[in-house]
Design a protein around this motif. Sequence first.
Motif, PDB file in Angstrom:
ATOM      1  N   UNK A  12     -13.652   9.777  -3.266  1.00  0.00           N
ATOM      2  CA  UNK A  12     -13.271  10.103  -4.638  1.00  0.00           C
ATOM      3  C   UNK A  12     -14.438  10.819  -5.321  1.00  0.00           C
ATOM      4  N   UNK A  13     -14.132  11.970  -5.946  1.00  0.00           N
ATOM      5  CA  UNK A  13     -15.155  12.735  -6.661  1.00  0.00           C
ATOM      6  C   UNK A  13     -15.062  12.507  -8.166  1.00  0.00           C
ATOM      7  N   UNK A  14     -13.802  12.445  -8.677  1.00  0.00           N
ATOM      8  CA  UNK A  14     -13.586  12.248 -10.110  1.00  0.00           C
ATOM      9  C   UNK A  14     -12.369  11.362 -10.304  1.00  0.00           C
ATOM     10  N   UNK A  15     -12.416  10.529 -11.371  1.00  0.00           N
ATOM     11  CA  UNK A  15     -11.235   9.766 -11.750  1.00  0.00           C
ATOM     12  C   UNK A  15     -11.178   8.388 -11.121  1.00  0.00           C
ATOM     13  N   UNK A  16     -10.065   7.719 -11.359  1.00  0.00           N
ATOM     14  CA  UNK A  16      -9.838   6.355 -10.865  1.00  0.00           C
ATOM     15  C   UNK A  16      -8.527   6.328 -10.097  1.00  0.00           C
ATOM     16  N   UNK A  17      -8.614   5.959  -8.826  1.00  0.00           N
ATOM     17  CA  UNK A  17      -7.414   5.921  -7.983  1.00  0.00           C
ATOM     18  C   UNK A  17      -7.109   4.497  -7.550  1.00  0.00           C
ATOM     19  N   UNK A  18      -5.825   4.152  -7.610  1.00  0.00           N
ATOM     20  CA  UNK A  18      -5.328   2.919  -7.003  1.00  0.00           C
ATOM     21  C   UNK A  18      -4.712   3.343  -5.678  1.00  0.00           C
ATOM     22  N   UNK A  19      -5.299   2.878  -4.555  1.00  0.00           N
ATOM     23  CA  UNK A  19      -4.864   3.341  -3.235  1.00  0.00           C
ATOM     24  C   UNK A  19      -4.429   2.156  -2.377  1.00  0.00           C
ATOM     25  N   UNK A  20      -3.655   2.449  -1.361  1.00  0.00           N
ATOM     26  CA  UNK A  20      -3.266   1.371  -0.462  1.00  0.00           C
ATOM     27  C   UNK A  20      -2.621   1.882   0.807  1.00  0.00           C
ATOM     28  N   UNK A  21      -2.566   0.995   1.804  1.00  0.00           N
ATOM     29  CA  UNK A  21      -1.788   1.271   3.017  1.00  0.00           C
ATOM     30  C   UNK A  21      -1.126  -0.012   3.489  1.00  0.00           C
ATOM     31  N   UNK A  22      -0.080   0.161   4.287  1.00  0.00           N
ATOM     32  CA  UNK A  22       0.715  -0.975   4.784  1.00  0.00           C
ATOM     33  C   UNK A  22       0.649  -0.980   6.304  1.00  0.00           C
ATOM     34  N   UNK A  23       0.455  -2.157   6.892  1.00  0.00           N
ATOM     35  CA  UNK A  23       0.375  -2.257   8.352  1.00  0.00           C
ATOM     36  C   UNK A  23       1.742  -2.028   8.983  1.00  0.00           C
ATOM     37  N   UNK A  24       1.738  -1.767  10.283  1.00  0.00           N
ATOM     38  CA  UNK A  24       3.002  -1.675  11.012  1.00  0.00           C
ATOM     39  C   UNK A  24       3.615  -3.071  11.122  1.00  0.00           C
ATOM     40  N   UNK A  25       4.845  -3.129  11.611  1.00  0.00           N
ATOM     41  CA  UNK A  25       5.560  -4.413  11.663  1.00  0.00           C
ATOM     42  C   UNK A  25       4.774  -5.424  12.497  1.00  0.00           C
ATOM     43  N   UNK A  26       4.558  -6.630  11.958  1.00  0.00           N
ATOM     44  CA  UNK A  26       3.799  -7.626  12.725  1.00  0.00           C
ATOM     45  C   UNK A  26       4.598  -8.134  13.926  1.00  0.00           C
ATOM     46  N   UNK A  27       3.861  -8.648  14.912  1.00  0.00           N
ATOM     47  CA  UNK A  27       4.514  -9.152  16.127  1.00  0.00           C
ATOM     48  C   UNK A  27       5.442 -10.322  15.796  1.00  0.00           C
ATOM     49  N   UNK A  28       5.022 -11.151  14.838  1.00  0.00           N
ATOM     50  CA  UNK A  28       5.838 -12.309  14.433  1.00  0.00           C
ATOM     51  C   UNK A  28       6.861 -11.838  13.412  1.00  0.00           C
ATOM     52  N   UNK A  29       8.160 -11.823  13.765  1.00  0.00           N
ATOM     53  CA  UNK A  29       9.173 -11.284  12.851  1.00  0.00           C
ATOM     54  C   UNK A  29       9.291 -12.076  11.540  1.00  0.00           C
ATOM     55  N   UNK A  63       0.611   5.214   3.488  1.00  0.00           N
ATOM     56  CA  UNK A  63      -0.417   5.026   2.461  1.00  0.00           C
ATOM     57  C   UNK A  63      -0.123   5.884   1.240  1.00  0.00           C
ATOM     58  N   UNK A  64      -0.860   5.632   0.149  1.00  0.00           N
ATOM     59  CA  UNK A  64      -0.634   6.353  -1.111  1.00  0.00           C
ATOM     60  C   UNK A  64      -1.916   6.323  -1.927  1.00  0.00           C
ATOM     61  N   UNK A  65      -1.991   7.231  -2.937  1.00  0.00           N
ATOM     62  CA  UNK A  65      -3.058   7.205  -3.938  1.00  0.00           C
ATOM     63  C   UNK A  65      -2.410   7.494  -5.286  1.00  0.00           C
ATOM     64  N   UNK A  66      -2.780   6.703  -6.303  1.00  0.00           N
ATOM     65  CA  UNK A  66      -2.184   6.804  -7.629  1.00  0.00           C
ATOM     66  C   UNK A  66      -3.309   6.933  -8.653  1.00  0.00           C
ATOM     67  N   UNK A  67      -3.259   7.995  -9.473  1.00  0.00           N
ATOM     68  CA  UNK A  67      -4.276   8.179 -10.504  1.00  0.00           C
ATOM     69  C   UNK A  67      -3.960   7.274 -11.693  1.00  0.00           C
ATOM     70  N   UNK A  68      -4.721   6.208 -11.817  1.00  0.00           N
ATOM     71  CA  UNK A  68      -4.460   5.238 -12.895  1.00  0.00           C
ATOM     72  C   UNK A  68      -5.417   5.446 -14.076  1.00  0.00           C
ATOM     73  N   UNK A  69      -6.238   6.524 -14.019  1.00  0.00           N
ATOM     74  CA  UNK A  69      -7.158   6.804 -15.123  1.00  0.00           C
ATOM     75  C   UNK A  69      -6.515   7.717 -16.159  1.00  0.00           C
TER      76      UNK A  69
END
Length: 231
Positions: A124-141, A166-172
């Motif tokens: 990140x160079x400027x601003x405030x980002x809310x970011x995240x990623x989600x894992x693939x389906x777990x072995x245990x259903x 994954x995603x990035x959201x500008x929350x600033x």
Amino acid sequence: MKIVVLLSVTTIFIVSCLATLAYASDPSPLQDFCVAVKDADAAVFVNGKVCKNPNMVVAEDFFFPGLNKPGNTSNPVGSRVTPVNVNQIPGLNTLGISAVRIDYAPNGLNPPHTHPRATEILVVMEGTLYVGFVTSNPADPALKNKLFTKYLYPGDVFVFPEGLIHFQFNVGKTNAVAFAGLSSQNPGVITVANAVFGSDPQINPAVLTKAFQVEKNVIDYLQAQFWTNID
Ligand SMILES: *[C@@H]1O[C@H](CO)[C@@H](O)[C@H](O)[C@H]1NC(C)=O
């Protein structure tokens, strides 16, 4: 003695097989470089692009200007990705790496997407980002896909592992800017909503009503939206 030699040879063979299977990015080049021939209509398709004659290669083949310029975020999601991959820099062919600049208007979102061929490391160079990623389906259903999130500020670095949504959201309150490196010359992008609801031709609504467990009018509504790709 012969058995020891045989075992050693077998071990070396197995180790080299595993090493071959353990590529974490595009295949390693077998020469200094393999500058791509810029021909979208090339009749020969290879895994990557055909190499330009090395004697004809020039510095411009490894060059892309203008990444200091903001991308145009005037679109429904309020963000813009400027890619710098093998399609912009032919010299990246076979080298397993590329870059992007991402601009975000206030409230701008780089919507949930995956890169099928690359891990991404974002700065990140400027601003405030809310970011995240989600894992693939777990072995245990019985378990759910796990979400990892973080608020990022200028100077912060975050990693999105290969293939994960994954995603990035500008929350600033200001524009935000980030740069990222990706472990492929051609990472690919699949924007989840666009691929699922905006494909051409459309996925049969019967498939999507079942998949999302909603009424058909919800799917009709989503499929009627104008899904724009921002990269
Ligand atoms: C940005 O994109 C919008 C929508 O496509 C367009 O109307 C506008 O002219 C663009 N602005 C610039 C500076 O290119």
